[in-house]
Design an enzyme around this catalytic site. Structure first.
Site, mmCIF file in Angstrom:
data_model
loop_
_atom_site.group_PDB
_atom_site.id
_atom_site.type_symbol
_atom_site.label_atom_id
_atom_site.label_comp_id
_atom_site.label_asym_id
_atom_site.label_seq_id
_atom_site.Cartn_x
_atom_site.Cartn_y
_atom_site.Cartn_z
ATOM 1 N N TYR A 221 23.497 36.842 -7.442
ATOM 2 C CA TYR A 221 22.515 36.139 -6.601
ATOM 3 C C TYR A 221 21.247 36.987 -6.439
ATOM 4 O O TYR A 221 20.129 36.502 -6.627
ATOM 5 C CB TYR A 221 23.133 35.834 -5.229
ATOM 6 C CG TYR A 221 22.129 35.308 -4.232
ATOM 7 C CD1 TYR A 221 21.694 33.993 -4.302
ATOM 8 C CD2 TYR A 221 21.609 36.132 -3.226
ATOM 9 C CE1 TYR A 221 20.755 33.499 -3.399
ATOM 10 C CE2 TYR A 221 20.676 35.652 -2.319
ATOM 11 C CZ TYR A 221 20.257 34.340 -2.414
ATOM 12 O OH TYR A 221 19.326 33.856 -1.521
HETATM 13 N N1 LIG Z 1 20.259 30.465 5.288
HETATM 14 C C1 LIG Z 1 19.668 31.664 5.335
HETATM 15 O O1 LIG Z 1 19.805 32.422 6.299
HETATM 16 C C2 LIG Z 1 18.820 32.099 4.166
HETATM 17 C C3 LIG Z 1 18.447 33.445 4.073
HETATM 18 C C4 LIG Z 1 17.654 33.843 3.012
HETATM 19 C C5 LIG Z 1 17.231 32.923 2.061
HETATM 20 N N2 LIG Z 1 17.617 31.630 2.181
HETATM 21 C C6 LIG Z 1 17.160 30.673 1.172
HETATM 22 O O2 LIG Z 1 16.576 29.562 1.831
HETATM 23 C C7 LIG Z 1 16.895 28.356 1.113
HETATM 24 C C8 LIG Z 1 17.593 27.376 2.059
HETATM 25 O O3 LIG Z 1 18.711 28.024 2.673
HETATM 26 P P1 LIG Z 1 20.056 27.215 3.036
HETATM 27 O O4 LIG Z 1 20.950 28.180 3.693
HETATM 28 O O5 LIG Z 1 19.700 25.935 3.688
HETATM 29 O O6 LIG Z 1 20.568 26.932 1.531
HETATM 30 P P2 LIG Z 1 21.962 26.250 1.071
HETATM 31 O O7 LIG Z 1 22.513 25.420 2.145
HETATM 32 O O8 LIG Z 1 22.825 27.340 0.497
HETATM 33 O O9 LIG Z 1 21.462 25.376 -0.168
HETATM 34 C C9 LIG Z 1 20.330 24.520 -0.058
HETATM 35 C C10 LIG Z 1 20.491 23.366 -0.984
HETATM 36 O O10 LIG Z 1 20.605 23.775 -2.355
HETATM 37 C C11 LIG Z 1 21.274 22.715 -3.019
HETATM 38 N N3 LIG Z 1 21.841 23.181 -4.282
HETATM 39 C C12 LIG Z 1 22.586 24.291 -4.494
HETATM 40 N N4 LIG Z 1 22.962 24.336 -5.787
HETATM 41 C C13 LIG Z 1 22.431 23.230 -6.389
HETATM 42 C C14 LIG Z 1 22.484 22.712 -7.705
HETATM 43 N N5 LIG Z 1 23.174 23.342 -8.670
HETATM 44 N N6 LIG Z 1 21.833 21.553 -7.978
HETATM 45 C C15 LIG Z 1 21.177 20.898 -6.995
HETATM 46 N N7 LIG Z 1 21.099 21.329 -5.729
HETATM 47 C C16 LIG Z 1 21.731 22.491 -5.433
HETATM 48 C C17 LIG Z 1 22.370 22.313 -2.054
HETATM 49 O O11 LIG Z 1 22.769 20.978 -2.322
HETATM 50 P P3 LIG Z 1 24.223 20.412 -1.848
HETATM 51 O O12 LIG Z 1 24.182 20.434 -0.365
HETATM 52 O O13 LIG Z 1 24.277 19.045 -2.439
HETATM 53 O O14 LIG Z 1 25.246 21.340 -2.443
HETATM 54 C C18 LIG Z 1 21.694 22.488 -0.705
HETATM 55 O O15 LIG Z 1 21.228 21.256 -0.209
HETATM 56 C C19 LIG Z 1 17.737 28.765 -0.076
HETATM 57 O O16 LIG Z 1 16.916 28.947 -1.201
HETATM 58 C C20 LIG Z 1 18.319 30.100 0.371
HETATM 59 O O17 LIG Z 1 18.689 30.954 -0.695
HETATM 60 C C21 LIG Z 1 18.395 31.188 3.208
#
Ligand SMILES: NC(=O)c1ccc[n+]([C@@H]2O[C@H](COP(=O)([O-])OP(=O)(O)OC[C@H]3O[C@@H](n4cnc5c(N)ncnc54)[C@H](OP(=O)(O)O)[C@@H]3O)[C@@H](O)[C@H]2O)c1
Length: 250
Positions: A159
């Site tokens: 990742y």
């Molecule tokens: N959460 C945090 O604290 C945090 C921290 C640092 C960075 N980020 C970044 O911020 C962004 C949003 O975070 P989050 O926690 O909301 O992310 P998440 O829930 O892990 O993923 C966001 C979305 O990505 C979609 N996704 C994943 N793999 C996919 C694929 N192969 N094809 C199509 N869609 C796909 C998922 O769809 P499905 O629901 O349909 O699987 C989900 O709706 C991400 O880029 C994450 O890396 C988050």
């Protein structure tokens, strides 16, 4: 011309993506990408369309699949397209002890979803963004990255590698697209929302301790940064940390 800029958000229907969509919907028409059609996506689009008719549409695609990405780009429809927010990402631990074929396939899967899909869609959508830049004087791409684009998250090596490549992608595309009036920036969040299934409270204290502000962030903090970069007409090639000062803590 439609007064509302047209915006595509990947992974738009849950968690951080849904908050970005909520904040942008005030003054953008939205193409909401989801991996599959599901109830959360339908409910979010219905809420937006009840507020402003035909202001949201769902587009489904598995981002790791090239033909599906080609279909997604085609489904975006005619120009212009003012803003693309690449929010979706693959996130899972690495197993460095797995068989070589498995661990290599795992790294390829991270690169495909977190890097190649962004590269592929940005290039496929470039003509639509260029048309928007010509019409309105500005178009933008915002890529959601991670604090761990700068240094590795132990246990999440594949990742982290994919996120570091995403940081270079932002800079490279900013150079390549700049003369067409398309800006490309990134947002690098620290912890804003725990992965589904994690026990909040038990786990919050650890990343909070590493921040300057003493607490973790929220999806709204990321959405606010996206809004800023969407409208920051002289900012391109930047990655904005949204991490409470955690990246200053070595
Ligand atoms: N959460 C945090 O604290 C945090 C921290 C640092 C960075 N980020 C970044 O911020 C962004 C949003 O975070 P989050 O926690 O909301 O992310 P998440 O829930 O892990 O993923 C966001 C979305 O990505 C979609 N996704 C994943 N793999 C996919 C694929 N192969 N094809 C199509 N869609 C796909 C998922 O769809 P499905 O629901 O349909 O699987 C989900 O709706 C991400 O880029 C994450 O890396 C988050």
């Amino acid at each position: 011309m439609n007064p509302f800029p047209r915006t595509l958000i990947t992974g738009a229907t849950r968690r951080v993506g849904a908050e970005i969509a909520r904040q942008l919907h005030a003054d953008h028409d939205l193409l909401l990408h989801a991996r599959h059609a599901h109830a959360d996506a339908e409910a979010l689009a219905a809420r937006f369309n009840a507020t402003r008719a035909r202001s949201a549409r769902i587009l489904c695609a598995e981002l790791g699949d090239e033909p599906a990405r080609a279909q997604l780009a085609a489904d975006v429809g005619a120009a212009p397209l003012d803003l693309v927010v690449f929010n979706a990402s693959r996130y899972a631990p690495s197993d460095l002890t797995a068989a070589p074929a498995m661990r290599n396939a795992e790294l390829r899967a991270f690169l495909e979803v977190n890097v190649v899909a962004t590269w592929d869609l940005a290039l496929r959508l470039r003509p639509l963004l260029t048309a928007a830049a010509r019409a309105r004087g500005d178009a933008a791409i915002v890529v959601i990255l991670d604090l761990y684009a700068q240094r590795p998250l132990p246990g999440y090596e594949a990742y982290s590698i994919s996120r570091a490549a995403g940081g270079m992608l932002v800079q490279a595309l900013a150079r390549a697209f700049g003369s067409e009036g398309i800006r490309v920036n990134g947002v690098a969040p620290g912890t804003v929302l725990w992965a589904a299934g994690a026990q909040r409270g038990e786990t919050d204290a650890v990343p909070a301790r590493g921040t300057a502000l003493g607490h973790i962030g929220s999806p709204a903090d990321v959405a606010q940064a996206v809004r800023y970069l969407a409208g920051a007409r002289y900012v391109t090639g930047s990655v904005l940390p949204v991490d409470g000062g955690r990246s200053t803590h070595v």
